[in-house]
Design an enzyme around this catalytic site. Structure first.
Site, mmCIF file in Angstrom:
data_model
loop_
_atom_site.group_PDB
_atom_site.id
_atom_site.type_symbol
_atom_site.label_atom_id
_atom_site.label_comp_id
_atom_site.label_asym_id
_atom_site.label_seq_id
_atom_site.Cartn_x
_atom_site.Cartn_y
_atom_site.Cartn_z
ATOM 1 N N ASP A 38 7.301 4.828 -7.782
ATOM 2 C CA ASP A 38 7.654 5.635 -6.605
ATOM 3 C C ASP A 38 8.288 6.955 -7.017
ATOM 4 O OD1 ASP A 38 6.677 4.010 -4.681
ATOM 5 O OD2 ASP A 38 8.612 3.344 -3.898
ATOM 6 N N LYS A 60 5.668 8.872 -2.228
ATOM 7 C CA LYS A 60 5.482 8.880 -0.767
ATOM 8 C C LYS A 60 6.772 9.231 -0.064
ATOM 9 C CE LYS A 60 5.701 3.909 -0.600
ATOM 10 N NZ LYS A 60 4.938 2.751 -0.538
ATOM 11 N N MET A 172 17.750 7.705 4.857
ATOM 12 C CA MET A 172 16.687 8.534 5.455
ATOM 13 C C MET A 172 17.147 9.192 6.755
ATOM 14 S SD MET A 172 13.507 5.930 4.732
ATOM 15 C CE MET A 172 14.446 4.419 4.913
#
Ligand code: SAH
Length: 253
Positions: A38, A60, A172
């Site tokens: 990742d 991503k 996030m």
């Protein structure tokens, strides 16, 4: 094809500092013929990979070009069926907002052996980087790990979260920090509740802002903090000690 000898390790690579990798992660990485990695994983962890390992970056980050989840799952299955050992490296812990659950289910459906190797999750590490103990018993009964990223417009019930009395650790959340903090205040959290934002925790470029719930979105904007970052909301955030990289509030006012 033989799925018997292949295997996938779903490895948590921790928040960034390679020294926060577990011994188990280092050992599994050293076994792998292929590494699916990742974007948030510190590339320095590859020092523990085999020199001949095939390294596949599968970034991503929200809004950026990325490898579709289904493709990543197909690759893992394909390599494992070849009999290869696959290291699937994820930031933090693979089961904390890491889609590790979906990947484990996909591997199970395909009959591929898989093992989860925990990592230090960014929320706890980022708080600790400022000396914030997320469950200090003098302040709170617990901690809630929550995502600030909405999926299909559905978002967490911030008003309910405002009433839990737990430390809120928001992953996030940077893109929507204004609306999130406003919703928490509307839900009943005091505007002067301590809050901290920590970007790139445990890495050399770590930066943070210590503020209050009402002001943190503006302070973060003024300081230019961005993703990846963790926001900690709750009385424990008042315990933040101020290392050199913290931007003092008076400078961002
Ligand atoms: N599985 C990961 C979380 C993946 S979601 C874990 O357990 O940590 C990605 C989010 O994690 C980022 O948007 C950010 O909120 C947080 N994050 C990851 N690494 C971080 C770091 N070094 N510093 C601050 N936040 C980080």
């Amino acid at each position: 094809m033989n799925a018997k000898h292949g295997k996938v390790y779903l490895i948590g690579a921790g928040p960034g500092d390679v020294e926060l990798l577990t011994l188990k992660a280092v050992r599994a990485l050293g076994e792998a013929q292929v590494v699916l990695m990742d974007e948030l994983v510190n590339p320095e962890v590859l020092q523990f990979a085999r020199p001949d390992a095939r390294i596949i970056p599968v970034g991503k980050r929200g809004g950026c070009r990325s490898t579709p989840q289904a493709l990543i799952e197909r690759w893992m299955v394909r390599y494992a069926r070849r009999g290869w050992v696959v290291a699937r490296l994820k930031g933090g812990d693979p089961f904390v907002f890491g889609r590790g659950g979906e990947e484990l289910q996909a591997l199970a459906r395909a009959g591929v052996e898989a093992q989860v190797i925990n990592g230090v999750t960014a929320g706890i590490a980022a708080a600790a980087a400022l000396g914030i103990p997320v469950t200090h018993r003098g302040f709170t009964h617990g901690v809630t790990l929550i995502t600030g990223h909405t999926r299909d417009g559905v978002e967490p019930d911030w008003a309910a979260l405002a009433c839990t009395g737990t430390t809120l650790v928001i992953y996030m959340g940077m893109a929507r920090l204004g609306p999130i903090t406003e919703a928490l205040v509307r839900g009943g959290l005091a505007p002067d509740t301590p809050a901290a934002a920590i970007q790139s925790a445990t890495l050399p470029n770590e930066r943070s802002v210590v503020s209050t719930l009402a002001r943190i979105a503006a302070d973060v904007r003024a300081a230019g903090l961005a993703s990846p970052a963790i926001v900690v909301v709750g009385p424990v955030a008042a315990l933040a000690r101020l290392p050199a990289h913290v931007i003092p509030l008076q400078q961002v006012a």
